[in-house]
Design an enzyme around this catalytic site. Structure first.
Site, PDB file in Angstrom:
ATOM      1  N   HIS A 156     -22.953  17.854 -39.635  1.00 41.54           N
ATOM      2  CA  HIS A 156     -24.073  18.679 -40.107  1.00 41.54           C
ATOM      3  C   HIS A 156     -25.231  18.712 -39.116  1.00 41.54           C
ATOM      4  O   HIS A 156     -26.118  19.553 -39.234  1.00 41.54           O
ATOM      5  CB  HIS A 156     -24.567  18.157 -41.465  1.00 41.54           C
ATOM      6  N   ASP A 364     -32.323  20.924 -34.789  1.00 39.31           N
ATOM      7  CA  ASP A 364     -31.802  20.947 -36.156  1.00 39.31           C
ATOM      8  C   ASP A 364     -30.370  21.450 -36.103  1.00 39.31           C
ATOM      9  O   ASP A 364     -30.073  22.374 -35.336  1.00 39.31           O
ATOM     10  CB  ASP A 364     -32.644  21.900 -37.011  1.00 39.31           C
TER      11      ASP A 364
HETATM   12  C1  GDG Z   1     -28.987  18.516 -42.676  1.00 34.70           C
HETATM   13  C2  GDG Z   1     -29.202  18.983 -41.217  1.00 34.70           C
HETATM   14  C3  GDG Z   1     -28.358  21.259 -41.878  1.00 34.70           C
HETATM   15  C4  GDG Z   1     -36.520  20.384 -48.998  1.00 34.70           C
HETATM   16  N1  GDG Z   1     -37.649  19.977 -49.633  1.00 34.70           N
HETATM   17  C5  GDG Z   1     -37.415  20.113 -50.934  1.00 34.70           C
HETATM   18  C6  GDG Z   1     -36.125  20.614 -51.123  1.00 34.70           C
HETATM   19  N2  GDG Z   1     -35.596  20.788 -49.908  1.00 34.70           N
HETATM   20  C7  GDG Z   1     -34.258  21.343 -49.646  1.00 34.70           C
HETATM   21  C8  GDG Z   1     -34.325  22.633 -48.887  1.00 34.70           C
HETATM   22  C9  GDG Z   1     -32.932  22.689 -48.259  1.00 34.70           C
HETATM   23  C10 GDG Z   1     -32.616  21.220 -48.029  1.00 34.70           C
HETATM   24  O1  GDG Z   1     -33.502  20.463 -48.845  1.00 34.70           O
HETATM   25  C11 GDG Z   1     -32.867  20.819 -46.569  1.00 34.70           C
HETATM   26  O2  GDG Z   1     -31.854  21.329 -45.766  1.00 34.70           O
HETATM   27  P1  GDG Z   1     -32.071  21.576 -44.203  1.00 34.70           P
HETATM   28  O3  GDG Z   1     -30.874  22.310 -43.708  1.00 34.70           O
HETATM   29  O4  GDG Z   1     -33.308  22.363 -43.988  1.00 34.70           O
HETATM   30  O5  GDG Z   1     -32.271  20.172 -43.500  1.00 34.70           O
HETATM   31  P2  GDG Z   1     -31.656  18.640 -43.611  1.00 34.70           P
HETATM   32  O6  GDG Z   1     -32.043  17.983 -44.872  1.00 34.70           O
HETATM   33  O7  GDG Z   1     -32.118  17.959 -42.354  1.00 34.70           O
HETATM   34  O8  GDG Z   1     -30.055  18.828 -43.581  1.00 34.70           O
HETATM   35  C12 GDG Z   1     -29.486  20.477 -41.197  1.00 34.70           C
HETATM   36  C13 GDG Z   1     -28.058  20.667 -43.260  1.00 34.70           C
HETATM   37  O9  GDG Z   1     -27.836  19.248 -43.177  1.00 34.70           O
HETATM   38  C14 GDG Z   1     -26.839  21.320 -43.900  1.00 34.70           C
HETATM   39  O10 GDG Z   1     -25.711  21.233 -43.079  1.00 34.70           O
HETATM   40  O11 GDG Z   1     -28.751  22.606 -42.030  1.00 34.70           O
HETATM   41  O12 GDG Z   1     -29.626  20.933 -39.862  1.00 34.70           O
HETATM   42  O13 GDG Z   1     -30.268  18.267 -40.597  1.00 34.70           O
HETATM   43  O14 GDG Z   1     -31.997  23.202 -49.157  1.00 34.70           O
HETATM   44  O15 GDG Z   1     -34.632  23.701 -49.734  1.00 34.70           O
HETATM   45  N3  GDG Z   1     -35.603  20.890 -52.329  1.00 34.70           N
HETATM   46  C15 GDG Z   1     -36.380  20.647 -53.415  1.00 34.70           C
HETATM   47  N4  GDG Z   1     -37.641  20.135 -53.307  1.00 34.70           N
HETATM   48  C16 GDG Z   1     -38.207  19.851 -52.106  1.00 34.70           C
HETATM   49  O16 GDG Z   1     -39.359  19.400 -52.036  1.00 34.70           O
HETATM   50  N5  GDG Z   1     -35.894  20.912 -54.637  1.00 34.70           N
END
Ligand code: GDG
Length: 462
Positions: A156, A364
């Site tokens: 990921h 990322d």
């Molecule tokens: C890893 C990789 C890759 C965030 N704050 C809140 C909240 N979130 C949710 C977001 C999004 C998820 O969490 C975060 O996903 P990301 O992709 O932006 O980043 P990582 O957590 O670092 O994830 C990344 C991912 O895996 C998938 O393969 O894209 O590059 O680092 O869905 O909306 N959700 C809620 N409250 C919050 O305060 N409910």
């Protein structure tokens, strides 16, 4: 049809996990329709791991098999090798990487133990799908346990260039374990090619046709499978009557009528201090925007037991305080910083209410927030995505305003362009972006990976 066995570091309460989005949603369908099993750590630590057995449960048609970790395993495998060594290295932060021998031993030990627990649950013809950096050697350990079924791995986070990967002590061992999988999936073409470069340039292997790569006497398939979201469910959540009410409340309670929104776990890879400095630069360069725009940064806490994460928190609190002290007024707060997780429904309402989605990680794997921001927009009056060129999402979302997150002036000017962009251009960019988010959605990601795994040459990497 084959059963699907998913292994990931953490198996959370499925109901809660599905509500909050993420991997659980992505895999829910596959696990339900395929009579699947989800295996991993249950998130608890125990004093004596000898006494801790595997726990089988069932939620909503999904079976889970979970194990606790001992305190020592948690320190060495999870906090140590996974999050102090691999996470910073794979995100190009060698300055933050800590390589301790005990961490590596703990990582090996836990993967070996997890493989022993999981091997007993695997049946003939199962498809095993292992996720992320915590479990890189799990497949190899399963092979040692005699598992012959098809196994795939999906990373990921980014796969770094060989210069960075080779900083890991025992990198050859780690890389070799990836060749025990039949398919190794990455977020982007760049990540896949970094892996192939390692195999060819460092391990003396060769790139073959059909995305096959051979090294260490074994062949695997290395391919990009960009992860996506379910855009329809995000759009629906952003357009409920409750979301309308939340948006109205935000506008009523604020002097500013424009919002720049950032949503990221509080992680040093997400470029948060640079983002705040860029917002400050925007106010310096374009003072006419004062009192008209507010930056909202939502950053739930994460991995607080690792020092680098407490450092970033302090830095961010200092920065938001100083910007508010310098520019704020009794009737306007320039930066609203929330260090808490907020409900997903509120999040999508905020995405919709914000004129700019500001996504500026220093690195990322993909970044799902960028895609969720696009999916939440009102097609008639959409906001603008400002996106770091170092996010995996930038490989696909080319109609966003792409920025170098290290350059505060460039990000400030991109913010200005976004905040003053005519409606017609906003719509054009949005139409192109939503098309991409719809096409590369989470179902397609999952099916493409599983199809590659099903049609891989053999169940036993050779
Ligand atoms: C890893 C990789 C890759 C965030 N704050 C809140 C909240 N979130 C949710 C977001 C999004 C998820 O969490 C975060 O996903 P990301 O992709 O932006 O980043 P990582 O957590 O670092 O994830 C990344 C991912 O895996 C998938 O393969 O894209 O590059 O680092 O869905 O909306 N959700 C809620 N409250 C919050 O305060 N409910």
């Amino acid at each position: 049809m084959s059963r699907i066995i998913v292994a990931s570091n953490r198996v959370t309460d499925i109901d809660k996990a599905v509500q909050s989005g993420g991997l659980a949603v992505a895999l829910e369908d596959a696990l339900q329709t395929g009579r699947g099993l989800w295996f991993g750590w249950d998130g608890t630590t125990v004093d004596d791991d000898a006494a801790a057995g595997i726990r089988l449960q069932q939620y909503n048609g999904i079976r889970t098999a979970t194990v606790p970790l001992s305190r020592r395993d948690y320190e060495e495998y999870y906090l140590g090798f996974s999050n102090r060594a691999l996470w910073p290295t794979f995100h190009y932060r060698l300055d933050l990487a800590v390589y301790e021998h005990a961490f590596l031993e703990g990582y090996r030990r836990v993967n070996q133990r997890l493989a022993q627990s999981l091997a007993a649950l695997i049946e003939p013809d199962d498809l095993v799908w292992v996720h992320d950096y915590h479990l890189i050697p799990l497949g190899d350990e399963l092979r040692k346990q005699g598992v012959k079924e098809r196994m795939g791995f999906f990373l990921h986070i980014p796969f770094p260039s060989p210069d960075f990967f080779t900083a890991i002590p025992d990198h050859a061992w780690l890389a070799e374990t990836l060749f025990s999988y039949d398919v190794v999936g990455f977020q982007t073409a760049t990540d896949a090619s970094n892996f192939v470069r390692y195999a060819v340039e460092i391990a003396g292997g060769e790139a073959l046709d059909g995305d096959r790569v051979r090294a260490f006497g074994k062949t695997t398939i290395a391919r990009a499978f960009p992860i996506g979201i379910d855009p329809d469910s995000v759009y629906e959540m952003a357009h409920t009557p409750e979301a309308d009410a939340q948006m109205a409340r935000l506008q009523r309670r604020s002097m500013a009528n424009m919002f720049v929104l950032g949503v990221d776990r509080l992680d040093y890879t997400k470029g948060l201090p640079g983002r705040m400095r860029a917002f400050k630069r925007l106010l310096e360069l374009h003072p006419e925007l004062m009192k008209r725009v507010t930056m909202m940064q939502i950053s739930p806490p994460t991995r607080e037991e690792v020092e680098a994460y407490t450092d970033i928190r302090q830095e961010l609190e200092g920065l938001s305080g100083s910007i508010n002290g310098e520019f704020g007024d009794f009737d306007w707060t320039p930066v609203r910083y929330i260090h808490r997780a907020i409900p997903r429904a509120t999040l999508t309402a905020l995405f919709r209410a914000s004129q700019v989605g500001l996504v500026t990680p220093l690195r990322d794997g993909m970044n799902l927030v960028a895609k969720e921001y696009i999916a939440s927009q009102d097609p008639a009056d959409p906001g603008v995505l400002v996106l770091s060129k170092f996010a995996g999402a930038a490989e696909d979302l080319v109609e966003a305003i792409t920025v170098n997150p290290y350059d505060a002036n460039e990000v400030a000017e991109a913010l200005h362009t976004a905040l003053t962009m005519p409606t017609e251009e906003r719509r054009e960019r949005y139409e192109a972006l939503i098309q991409r988010v719809r096409t590369n959605n989470v179902t397609r990601w999952r099916e493409a990976f599983l199809e590659a795994l099903r049609s891989a040459p053999s169940g036993r990497a050779s």
